[in-house]
Design an enzyme around this catalytic site. Structure first.
Site, short mmCIF file in Angstrom:
data_model
loop_
_atom_site.label_atom_id
_atom_site.label_comp_id
_atom_site.label_asym_id
_atom_site.label_seq_id
_atom_site.Cartn_x
_atom_site.Cartn_y
_atom_site.Cartn_z
CG ASN A 9 5.04 -6.37 6.07
OD1 ASN A 9 4.81 -5.42 7.42
ND2 ASN A 9 4.78 -7.25 6.17
CG ASP A 69 -2.36 -2.34 -7.00
OD1 ASP A 69 -1.35 -2.96 -7.15
OD2 ASP A 69 -3.52 -3.46 -8.46
N GLY A 150 11.69 -0.79 -9.87
CA GLY A 150 10.72 -1.76 -10.78
C GLY A 150 11.43 -1.10 -11.99
#
Length: 195
Positions: A9, A69, A150
């Site tokens: 999303n 991923d 991150g």
């Protein structure tokens, strides 16, 4: 036009991919596909987690779908945080806590080489294909820059003196592990006879 569901999303990721994927395919988010679930990432490899995400969404939609991923692998920490990158310091996915834990564990270790690795899992016409992108670099001892997300403030890609957090999106894309994997995905799609 073919629709391709991206098992995310994150609208920024979707916009980025739509800008380079071409006119014959439209990438949509899970929300746009009417799906509101949190897909588990229970496996110990990026490949298996990517497959889990694309498979779950394919079973729900029976549409062409892809997922990705990504993990940061630090050599001195035997590949940590790896598949646990987003939840390294806990389930709440706190970027700053993850950075603090990594820098604390690494300490003043002289070996600071690391890599970002992205695995994309595409289920196209019912069959899975995987693509991988890698960006080599090293971990800084202090955070540099305020952009990105991150681990970007502590990762400097090979060939640059700046962290990902000090780069514009265009600069980051010159090195980006995610972009390398997505380019392979796009090249595969462009070879499909239905497009």
């Amino acid at each position: 036009m073919h629709t391709l569901v991206f098992a995310t999303n994150n609208q920024h990721k979707v916009d980025e991919i739509n800008s380079i994927i071409g006119k014959n395919i439209r990438v949509i988010t899970l929300r746009e596909a009417g799906i509101d679930i949190d897909i588990p990432e229970p496996h110990d490899s990026l490949e298996a987690n990517a497959t889990e995400k694309s498979s779950v969404i394919y079973q729900l939609t029976h549409q062409n779908v892809f997922s990705e991923d990504t993990g940061l692998e630090v050599d001195a920490l035997q590949g940590e945080p790896g598949v646990k990158s987003a939840r390294y310091a806990g389930e709440e996915k706190n970027f700053q806590a993850n950075i603090d834990k990594l820098l604390s564990k690494l300490g003043d270790h002289p070996e600071r080489t690391a890599r970002f690795r992205t695995v994309v899992s595409l289920i196209w016409e019912g069959k899975e294909y995987q693509f991988e992108g890698i960006c080599e670099g090293y971990i800084t001892s202090i955070q540099k820059g305020t952009g990105g997300f991150g681990y970007d403030p502590i990762f400097i890609p090979k060939g640059s003196n700046n962290s990902f957090a000090e780069m514009s999106m265009a600069e980051k894309n010159q090195f980006s592990h995610r972009k390398k994997a997505i380019v392979q995905l796009i090249e595969f799609l462009q070879q499909q006879p239905v497009l």
